[in-house]
Design a protein around this motif. Structure first.
Motif, PDB file in Angstrom:
ATOM      1  N   ASN A  67       4.920  77.734  72.585  1.00 38.37           N
ATOM      2  CA  ASN A  67       3.472  77.529  72.605  1.00 38.37           C
ATOM      3  C   ASN A  67       3.025  76.312  71.808  1.00 38.37           C
ATOM      4  N   THR A  68       3.713  75.998  70.719  1.00 34.03           N
ATOM      5  CA  THR A  68       3.348  74.800  69.956  1.00 34.03           C
ATOM      6  C   THR A  68       3.624  73.553  70.790  1.00 34.03           C
ATOM      7  N   LEU A  69       4.752  73.556  71.504  1.00 34.57           N
ATOM      8  CA  LEU A  69       5.035  72.453  72.428  1.00 34.57           C
ATOM      9  C   LEU A  69       3.954  72.380  73.501  1.00 34.57           C
ATOM     10  N   ASP A  70       3.535  73.525  74.034  1.00 27.07           N
ATOM     11  CA  ASP A  70       2.476  73.534  75.047  1.00 27.07           C
ATOM     12  C   ASP A  70       1.207  72.867  74.524  1.00 27.07           C
ATOM     13  N   ALA A 109      15.715  65.692  71.742  1.00 26.37           N
ATOM     14  CA  ALA A 109      14.725  66.768  71.722  1.00 26.37           C
ATOM     15  C   ALA A 109      13.847  66.643  70.477  1.00 26.37           C
ATOM     16  N   LEU A 110      12.657  67.233  70.538  1.00 30.19           N
ATOM     17  CA  LEU A 110      11.799  67.280  69.364  1.00 30.19           C
ATOM     18  C   LEU A 110      12.475  68.110  68.270  1.00 30.19           C
ATOM     19  N   PRO A 111      12.146  67.845  67.013  1.00 29.52           N
ATOM     20  CA  PRO A 111      12.662  68.691  65.933  1.00 29.52           C
ATOM     21  C   PRO A 111      12.258  70.152  66.143  1.00 29.52           C
ATOM     22  N   MET A 112      13.107  71.049  65.706  1.00 29.47           N
ATOM     23  CA  MET A 112      12.869  72.486  65.865  1.00 29.47           C
ATOM     24  C   MET A 112      12.903  73.154  64.493  1.00 29.47           C
ATOM     25  N   LYS A 113      11.915  73.996  64.218  1.00 31.95           N
ATOM     26  CA  LYS A 113      11.868  74.693  62.938  1.00 31.95           C
ATOM     27  C   LYS A 113      11.467  76.144  63.153  1.00 31.95           C
ATOM     28  N   LYS A 114      11.729  76.967  62.126  1.00 37.27           N
ATOM     29  CA  LYS A 114      11.354  78.370  62.187  1.00 37.27           C
ATOM     30  C   LYS A 114       9.829  78.516  62.131  1.00 37.27           C
ATOM     31  N   TRP A 115       9.322  79.454  62.907  1.00 39.76           N
ATOM     32  CA  TRP A 115       7.889  79.728  62.979  1.00 39.76           C
ATOM     33  C   TRP A 115       7.517  80.676  61.833  1.00 39.76           C
ATOM     34  N   TYR A 122       9.783  76.923  66.654  1.00 40.72           N
ATOM     35  CA  TYR A 122       8.796  76.101  67.353  1.00 40.72           C
ATOM     36  C   TYR A 122       9.253  74.639  67.343  1.00 40.72           C
ATOM     37  N   LEU A 123       8.712  73.877  68.275  1.00 40.76           N
ATOM     38  CA  LEU A 123       9.026  72.451  68.363  1.00 40.76           C
ATOM     39  C   LEU A 123       7.938  71.657  67.651  1.00 40.76           C
ATOM     40  N   LEU A 165      -2.088  70.278  63.085  1.00 44.04           N
ATOM     41  CA  LEU A 165      -1.923  69.078  62.257  1.00 44.04           C
ATOM     42  C   LEU A 165      -1.065  69.378  61.026  1.00 44.04           C
ATOM     43  N   GLN A 166      -1.165  70.600  60.529  1.00 42.57           N
ATOM     44  CA  GLN A 166      -0.377  71.015  59.370  1.00 42.57           C
ATOM     45  C   GLN A 166       1.119  71.013  59.694  1.00 42.57           C
ATOM     46  N   LEU A 167       1.484  71.408  60.925  1.00 38.83           N
ATOM     47  CA  LEU A 167       2.884  71.500  61.323  1.00 38.83           C
ATOM     48  C   LEU A 167       3.470  70.166  61.780  1.00 38.83           C
TER      49      LEU A 167
END
Length: 748
Positions: A67-70, A109-115, A122-123, A165-167
């Protein structure tokens, strides 16, 4: 009262979305085929929620990947390198998610981190000087209209601007302030389009509000929403929070012109105090998260009714977070009815909300009976053993420097030793054979012969390409947590309890049912066999107690600290067994160490690190100094807990670092990190194959920050989910790159 949920699982009842999407990746179906399937799946889920009796149903909680990628794609937050390539809409989306390597170009790929504090990934949005924020897709409106055609008036969901914006990560000297004005205008345009389509509510998710907030953060949030709420275009706006409480900003939030505010009463320790000390406004709806969206145990109705009695009357009953984090339904399990009554997966949580809303007496009486009976018999001897642990049980001797010198002399590894994180590809053949064995279609002897052959081939391949420290490949293992749980007392295992971890990747967390103990050796047989096939060192591979706990559904009747110490004692026995059987390097993965870290920094040590770090030390405190202990961590932000990680007192730690541009290395230096490190030199969650030159450049960047004698060269995670072709090519390039860098160091 009325009922709602924040979001619903999207992989499908039996992971249908995963399998269809992977067909698309293999070019077995078209983009139109995949989109048509996704539409059918969304409609099924809306009807499931409606038929359960839920009053307000969300939309746009569906995603092909994240969803963050969306949200990034919705607002055209797409790196220029990807934007410039000749992709269609879906190709571009998956290039961002997975990377791309082919005739159209080569992008990471975009960086990936824990939600936040979950095992979902999330991406990370990427903001560049060339980023031109505008409304780029119609997905949020299209899905609202899809549901409307079914006669279901949904509440569209979108990640809010403050958290987005925070992420984000910012490049080319940019900052979040550079994009705020255009981003708010784009959100306003989404409001307008949804209102024109007939939407009555919009849900704006701002989980970032549960973190520690500065005065600047609070001022920014107020400024954003004073702007957005000045023209709602007739929409009712729900501000939705989860994973904690909003103590830093509660009074400012309730003073803004929101029509509804979603608060978490499960993980929000201060939420009830907040609305008690400063009463919730009568002109707003309180969306009360009273059903746990992250665990699978039946709700205790008596406790929940006690809570509801303390809440105002203008309440909508909801889940504490999206149901994305729990499996689809208990209906698909083979547990006995006696066991099933204790569990509530996503569909059952819908029923719980409705029963609480309607005060269903039959359901309430059944629930009361469940909570009055004893569920398990406690292991008194184990509880006594934990109570008798002393400080000495958590300390390994001699100290790190002395062990390091001893291990260097004994292991005789070259500079920049190469290894992998552990697992090799779990091919279709491996999965089919394991399935046959579990169903009794082949004998133990036949299965063991198959596994032995896979290990033989894996060892031979690693020797051929020149890896320094080998692994056995883990072909006998299904999942890094489930495999261990199956060999431990106290666990239950679902048949279809899949939960999305990232993209098409699902995990099936085991359930901690009772006290945990090791009744037999778990990994010794195949580790010992693999070591017998080579003169080189083969690592023993284990999963650490904190990760096993964090990737399980934990009990709610005892503390997670006590469950973790039970696991630590069980894994300690396995470590000592491996050592006694000649395994000289043992890796104890703690991939999920950060996952249960409290979101507020003030709680880090008192509520988590003060026992999570000792739990890891308890596992290896009794090994001999000559035995080298490794651990591995991935896809989280570790920079701010580096000192705690060093305190784990491992000998070598490998980190995921490839998607984060090796940002971790500066933190290692700042904290005078003593442990040897293996920052991942390529991203295994992308199918692209890194070149020798690319890996050499990455190693070069590492050596600019970390002394040569402290560096290991490895991928950034296990290789289980990758194909054999890309895995073998990538590892060959990794070894060649390390050798060329070594030669360069000698020549210099």
């Amino acid at each position: 009262m009325t009922t709602t949920i924040i979001g619903f699982p999207r992989l499908g009842e039996f992971r249908e979305l995963k399998f269809e999407t992977e067909k698309y990746f293999r070019n077995e179906i078209s983009a139109d085929d995949l989109k048509a399937f996704a539409k059918e799946l969304r409609q099924k889920h809306w009807n499931v929620i409606k038929d359960a009796g839920i009053d307000q149903i969300p939309s746009n909680d569906f995603s092909f990947y994240d969803n963050t990628l969306d949200t990034s794609v919705l607002f055209n937050i797409i790196p220029k390198k990807v934007k410039d390539l000749d992709f269609d809409e879906l190709e571009e989306y998956f290039a961002l998610a997975r990377g791309y390597q082919g005739e159209k170009g080569d992008v990471h790929a975009l960086p990936m981190k824990k939600w936040f504090n979950t095992n979902y990934h999330y991406l990370v949005p990427q903001f560049e000087k060339t980023t031109n924020i505008q409304v780029n897709t119609t997905k949020i409106v299209d899905e609202f209209l899809e549901a409307k055609e079914l006669g279901i008036l949904t509440r569209p969901v979108i990640l809010g601007p403050f958290t987005l914006l925070q992420l984000g990560q910012y490049h080319d000297g940019t900052s979040s302030a550079d994009f705020a004005t255009d981003l708010l205008a784009a959100y306003q345009e989404v409001f307008t389009k949804l209102a024109a389509a007939g939407a009555e509510w919009i849900q704006i998710d701002e989980p970032g509000l549960v973190l520690d907030l500065t005065a600047e953060d609070i001022a920014r949030f107020k400024e954003f929403y004073q702007t957005l709420l000045a023209n709602k275009n007739g929409l009712n706006v729900l501000l939705q929070t989860y994973f904690g409480d909003i103590r830093d900003i509660y009074e400012e939030v309730i003073a803004l012109d929101f029509d509804g505010i979603g608060l978490d009463f499960v993980e929000g320790k201060e939420t009830l105090n907040l609305i008690t000390n400063t009463p919730f406004p009568e002109d707003k709806k309180l969306f009360a998260g009273i059903v746990n969206g992250k665990n699978i145990w039946t709700n205790n109705y008596t406790s929940t009714f006690d809570l509801l009695a303390k809440l105002p009357k203008n309440v909508v009953l909801s889940t504490s977070c999206s149901l994305l984090h729990v499996p689809y339904s208990v209906e698909n399990e083979v547990f006995s009815d006696e066991i099933k009554q204790y569990f509530a997966f996503a569909k059952e949580k819908l029923a719980e909300l409705v029963a609480l809303d309607k005060t269903d007496q039959a359901a309430i009486e059944k629930n009361n009976r469940i909570f009055k009976q004893e569920r398990i018999t406690a292991n008194k001897a184990l509880q006594e053993k934990i109570a008798q642990l002393t400080d000495a049980d958590f300390v390994r001797l001699p100290a790190f420097d002395e062990r390091e010198a001893l291990q260097t002399d004994l292991l005789k590894l070259p500079n920049l030793p190469t290894t992998t994180i552990g697992s090799f590809p779990q091919t279709k053949e491996v999965k089919i054979t394991r399935g046959k064995f579990k169903r009794g279609e082949i004998t133990q002897e036949e299965y063991d012969a198959f596994i032995a052959k896979k290990i033989d081939d894996c060892i031979a391949f690693q020797e051929k390409i020149g890896l320094d420290v080998l692994v056995h490949g883990e072909f006998e293992r299904n999942d890094m947590v489930e495999f261990f749980g199956e060999a431990l007392d106290g666990y239950l295992f679902s048949k279809n309890g899949w939960v999305q971890s990232y993209g098409t990747r699902g995990v099936k967390p085991p359930i901690i049912w009772g006290d945990i103990a090791r009744s037999k050796a778990i990994t010794v047989q195949w580790s010992k066999y693999a070591q017998s096939k080579t003169e080189q060192i083969v690592k023993g591979m284990l999963t650490g107690p904190v990760t096993i706990l964090n990737w399980s559904f934990p009990r709610e009747d005892i503390s997670i600290k006590d469950s973790t110490y039970q696991l630590a004692l069980a894994i300690q026995e396995e470590v000592l067994d491996l050592e006694a059987n000649g395994i000289r390097i043992i890796q104890i993965d703690e991939a999920a160490l950060r996952e249960k870290l409290p979101l507020r920094q003030t709680d880090w040590y008192s509520e988590y690190l003060d026992w999570a770090i000792p739990a890891f030390r308890l596992v290896h405190s009794k090994v001999q100094p000559e035995t080298q202990i490794h651990t591995h961590m991935c896809y989280s932000e570790f920079e701010d807990i580096i000192q705690a990680i060093d305190d784990m007192d491992a000998d070598v730690i490998s980190f995921e670092a490839s998607r984060s541009n090796l940002a971790l290395l500066d933190a290692l230096n700042r904290n005078n990190f003593q442990t040897q490190v293996g920052p991942g030199v390529y991203d295994i969650h992308s199918p692209r194959i890194p070149s020798v030159e690319e890996i050499k450049q990455t190693i070069g960047k590492i050596l600019e920050k970390i002394p040569t004698d402290k560096v290991w060269v490895n991928p950034d995670c296990g290789l289980k989910t990758r194909g054999e072709k890309e895995t073998y090519a990538s590892l060959e390039n990794l070894v060649l790159a390390a050798k060329e860098v070594r030669e360069g160091l000698v020549n210099d």
